[in-house]
Design an enzyme around this catalytic site. Structure first.
Site, PDB file in Angstrom:
ATOM      1  N   SER A 127      -5.542 -43.087   0.640  1.00  0.00           N
ATOM      2  CA  SER A 127      -6.351 -42.467   1.692  1.00  0.00           C
ATOM      3  C   SER A 127      -7.590 -41.837   1.061  1.00  0.00           C
ATOM      4  O   SER A 127      -7.607 -41.471  -0.122  1.00  0.00           O
ATOM      5  CB  SER A 127      -5.551 -41.399   2.432  1.00  0.00           C
TER       6      SER A 127
ATOM      7  N   LYS B 150       0.505 -27.872  -0.130  1.00  0.00           N
ATOM      8  CA  LYS B 150       1.327 -27.606   1.056  1.00  0.00           C
ATOM      9  C   LYS B 150       2.225 -28.789   1.410  1.00  0.00           C
ATOM     10  O   LYS B 150       3.152 -28.637   2.182  1.00  0.00           O
ATOM     11  CB  LYS B 150       0.470 -27.159   2.245  1.00  0.00           C
ATOM     12  N   ASP B 151       1.952 -29.952   0.823  1.00  0.00           N
ATOM     13  CA  ASP B 151       2.803 -31.105   1.079  1.00  0.00           C
ATOM     14  C   ASP B 151       3.962 -31.219   0.103  1.00  0.00           C
ATOM     15  O   ASP B 151       4.795 -32.113   0.234  1.00  0.00           O
ATOM     16  CB  ASP B 151       1.969 -32.392   1.033  1.00  0.00           C
TER      17      ASP B 151
ATOM     18  N   LEU C 174       3.875 -27.676  14.083  1.00  0.00           N
ATOM     19  CA  LEU C 174       4.616 -26.709  14.902  1.00  0.00           C
ATOM     20  C   LEU C 174       4.057 -25.306  14.679  1.00  0.00           C
ATOM     21  O   LEU C 174       4.015 -24.483  15.589  1.00  0.00           O
ATOM     22  CB  LEU C 174       6.101 -26.721  14.527  1.00  0.00           C
ATOM     23  N   ARG C 175       3.646 -25.063  13.445  1.00  0.00           N
ATOM     24  CA  ARG C 175       3.094 -23.760  13.088  1.00  0.00           C
ATOM     25  C   ARG C 175       1.825 -23.451  13.881  1.00  0.00           C
ATOM     26  O   ARG C 175       1.672 -22.367  14.452  1.00  0.00           O
ATOM     27  CB  ARG C 175       2.784 -23.775  11.573  1.00  0.00           C
ATOM     28  N   ARG C 176       0.918 -24.432  13.931  1.00  0.00           N
ATOM     29  CA  ARG C 176      -0.329 -24.213  14.677  1.00  0.00           C
ATOM     30  C   ARG C 176      -0.049 -24.094  16.165  1.00  0.00           C
ATOM     31  O   ARG C 176      -0.558 -23.187  16.833  1.00  0.00           O
ATOM     32  CB  ARG C 176      -1.285 -25.380  14.430  1.00  0.00           C
TER      33      ARG C 176
ATOM     34  N   ARG D 126      -1.444 -37.922  15.370  1.00  0.00           N
ATOM     35  CA  ARG D 126      -0.974 -38.309  14.039  1.00  0.00           C
ATOM     36  C   ARG D 126      -1.982 -39.200  13.330  1.00  0.00           C
ATOM     37  O   ARG D 126      -2.980 -39.609  13.897  1.00  0.00           O
ATOM     38  CB  ARG D 126       0.384 -39.037  14.151  1.00  0.00           C
TER      39      ARG D 126
ATOM     40  N   ARG E  68      -7.603 -39.406  12.840  1.00  0.00           N
ATOM     41  CA  ARG E  68      -7.603 -38.320  13.834  1.00  0.00           C
ATOM     42  C   ARG E  68      -9.001 -38.061  14.386  1.00  0.00           C
ATOM     43  O   ARG E  68      -9.185 -37.874  15.584  1.00  0.00           O
ATOM     44  CB  ARG E  68      -7.047 -37.035  13.216  1.00  0.00           C
TER      45      ARG E  68
ATOM     46  N   CYS F  58       9.106 -27.925   5.370  1.00  0.00           N
ATOM     47  CA  CYS F  58       7.717 -28.152   5.768  1.00  0.00           C
ATOM     48  C   CYS F  58       7.545 -28.196   7.277  1.00  0.00           C
ATOM     49  O   CYS F  58       6.458 -28.049   7.792  1.00  0.00           O
ATOM     50  CB  CYS F  58       7.257 -29.463   5.176  1.00  0.00           C
TER      51      CYS F  58
HETATM   52  C1  DPM Z   1       1.781 -30.078   6.385  1.00  0.00           C
HETATM   53  C2  DPM Z   1       1.375 -29.826   7.709  1.00  0.00           C
HETATM   54  C3  DPM Z   1       0.276 -30.671   7.952  1.00  0.00           C
HETATM   55  C4  DPM Z   1       0.037 -31.424   6.756  1.00  0.00           C
HETATM   56  C5  DPM Z   1       2.039 -28.840   8.643  1.00  0.00           C
HETATM   57  C6  DPM Z   1       1.215 -27.572   8.875  1.00  0.00           C
HETATM   58  C7  DPM Z   1      -0.481 -30.758   9.226  1.00  0.00           C
HETATM   59  C8  DPM Z   1       0.150 -31.753  10.170  1.00  0.00           C
HETATM   60  C9  DPM Z   1      -0.638 -31.930  11.429  1.00  0.00           C
HETATM   61  C10 DPM Z   1       2.898 -29.439   5.659  1.00  0.00           C
HETATM   62  N1  DPM Z   1       0.991 -31.051   5.840  1.00  0.00           N
HETATM   63  O1  DPM Z   1       0.110 -27.362   8.366  1.00  0.00           O
HETATM   64  O2  DPM Z   1       1.699 -26.698   9.652  1.00  0.00           O
HETATM   65  O3  DPM Z   1      -1.755 -31.380  11.575  1.00  0.00           O
HETATM   66  O4  DPM Z   1      -0.163 -32.660  12.285  1.00  0.00           O
HETATM   67  C11 DPM Z   1      -2.039 -32.017   5.404  1.00  0.00           C
HETATM   68  C12 DPM Z   1      -3.449 -31.780   5.529  1.00  0.00           C
HETATM   69  C13 DPM Z   1      -3.881 -31.355   4.259  1.00  0.00           C
HETATM   70  C14 DPM Z   1      -2.782 -31.373   3.414  1.00  0.00           C
HETATM   71  C15 DPM Z   1      -4.261 -31.948   6.741  1.00  0.00           C
HETATM   72  C16 DPM Z   1      -4.358 -30.705   7.610  1.00  0.00           C
HETATM   73  C17 DPM Z   1      -5.280 -30.978   3.801  1.00  0.00           C
HETATM   74  C18 DPM Z   1      -5.463 -29.485   3.571  1.00  0.00           C
HETATM   75  C19 DPM Z   1      -4.833 -28.931   2.304  1.00  0.00           C
HETATM   76  C20 DPM Z   1      -1.034 -32.452   6.495  1.00  0.00           C
HETATM   77  N2  DPM Z   1      -1.689 -31.820   4.140  1.00  0.00           N
HETATM   78  O5  DPM Z   1      -3.484 -29.809   7.580  1.00  0.00           O
HETATM   79  O6  DPM Z   1      -5.345 -30.622   8.369  1.00  0.00           O
HETATM   80  O7  DPM Z   1      -5.027 -29.498   1.207  1.00  0.00           O
HETATM   81  O8  DPM Z   1      -4.165 -27.894   2.404  1.00  0.00           O
END
Ligand code: DPM
Length: 354
Positions: free
Chosen positions: A25, A91-92, A141-143, A160, A166, A254
């Protein structure tokens, strides 16, 4: 030191190829390249090569609950010695890594907050001023939990795919009035201009580790660990250790509505943590703090290879890291004593049943 990493080639020239694994990606590549660039600057004698693995699991990767699936392929490549390090959004990464792996570097955190990206037709609006029943896209879910409570006039629907997908879904269809994304990812993609609003912690606290990049390596590969350790940012490390310890102790994972907010100020580390029901109507939120002693003073004396919530940071004060981990555990215990477990269990069950 560079000498550890070097070996003579046939011509007597000193070099070693360091292989970095990445997904395909655009965001993964940008993130990997930024780490590669920093390493090239710090170790001009090393050759870096980019190996690409797992290009097909991209969309899966953003689905909530599929997390371990998509970091797995990169870990396989690490395990098979095909690559030496891989770059992730912290965060992943789960708060407990599979055995044999460790996070060898946590880089200075970008803006950790979430951002609003509006459909072009809504230019000039904010979440407050969007019309009744406007649809907001997020599968976090958090947001959703925090924003439903704060902006009850809005509707929330899943969206998704990777960031490119997106943005396309937002702009080219009429399904969403706006979507919520991490400011850090948007910035890395060069899409900062699409951010119409950064959400304050009163509106929406962030995910554990959000905005920080992590370098994952083989735990036994001390040469590579030593090499990447210079990328660590001490404030970010301490904040993220506290956040990850908090999540781990809640047994959060997560895909539960857990959010945090951390700050380092005047030698104090502050951690605010919260858990929410799916619609945000039920929640618990507390703040705790701990002193972090003079980091630089202790730095030289510490040499231990200990992992804390998956992070190896042997050049950052051990006592400060222990304090950060303790802070996360203490805050989790405080919330658990007030009923956090029940809130999360119900949220998990309802979400699984969706
Ligand atoms: C995780 C979440 C999401 C990502 C859950 C959360 C967002 C999923 C969604 C654990 N990983 O944040 O509550 O929006 O449906 C992700 C993104 C990034 C890392 C994209 C994003 C980039 C930002 C970073 C997906 N993982 O959150 O907009 O490096 O922290």
């Amino acid at each position: 030191p560079a000498s550890l990493l070097s070996k003579q080639d046939g011509n007597g020239k000193v070099s070693r190829v360091i292989r970095i694994g990445t997904r395909k990606s655009q965001l993964a590549r940008i993130q990997t390249d930024s780490v590669a660039d920093k390493l090239k600057e710090l170790y001009p004698d090393c050759l870096l090569s980019n190996a690409s693995v797992g290009n097909h699991c991209l969309i899966v990767s953003l689905q909530i609950g599929e997390k371990s699936l998509f970091t797995k392929e990169l870990e396989n490549a690490l395990e098979r010695n095909e690559v030496d390090l891989v770059v992730h959004s912290l965060k992943d990464l789960p708060t407990t890594l599979p055995p044999g792996f460790t996070i060898g570097a946590v880089l200075k955190r970008e803006n950790p907050f979430d951002a609003v990206v509006l459909h072009p037709k809504n230019a000039g609006k904010t979440l407050d001023t969007l019309p009744e029943n406007s649809v907001i896209g997020t599968s976090s879910l958090r947001r959703a939990a925090q924003l439903k409570k704060r902006f009850p006039h809005l509707d929330f629907k899943d969206i998704r795919g990777n960031l490119n997908t997106r943005l396309k879904k937002l702009d080219e269809k009429d399904d969403f009035a706006a979507i919520i994304l991490a400011a850090a990812g948007l910035k890395r993609m060069g899409w900062e201009s699409r951010i119409s609003q950064i959400l304050s912690p009163d509106d929406c606290m962030y995910a554990v580790g959000q905005g920080a990049l992590a370098v994952e390596v083989r735990a036994r590969d001390t040469d590579i660990l030593e090499m990447v350790s210079v990328l660590h940012d001490s404030d970010t490390v301490l904040r993220c250790i506290a956040e990850r310890a908090f999540l781990r102790h809640l047994e959060g994972g997560c895909s539960v509505p857990v959010a945090v907010y951390t700050e380092v100020k005047d030698s104090q580390l502050y951690l605010t943590g919260a858990v929410y029901s799916l619609d945000g109507s039920d929640s618990l939120k507390e703040t705790m703090q701990t002193g972090i002693t003079d980091l630089n003073k202790i730095q030289e004396e510490v040499d231990e290879r200990v992992q804390r919530v998956g992070v190896t940071a042997s050049k950052i004060s051990g006592p400060a890291q222990d304090g950060a981990e303790r802070l996360g555990i203490d805050l989790a215990n405080l919330l658990l004593s007030k009923g956090a477990k029940e809130i999360l269990t119900v949220a998990r069950q309802l979400n699984d049943a969706r």
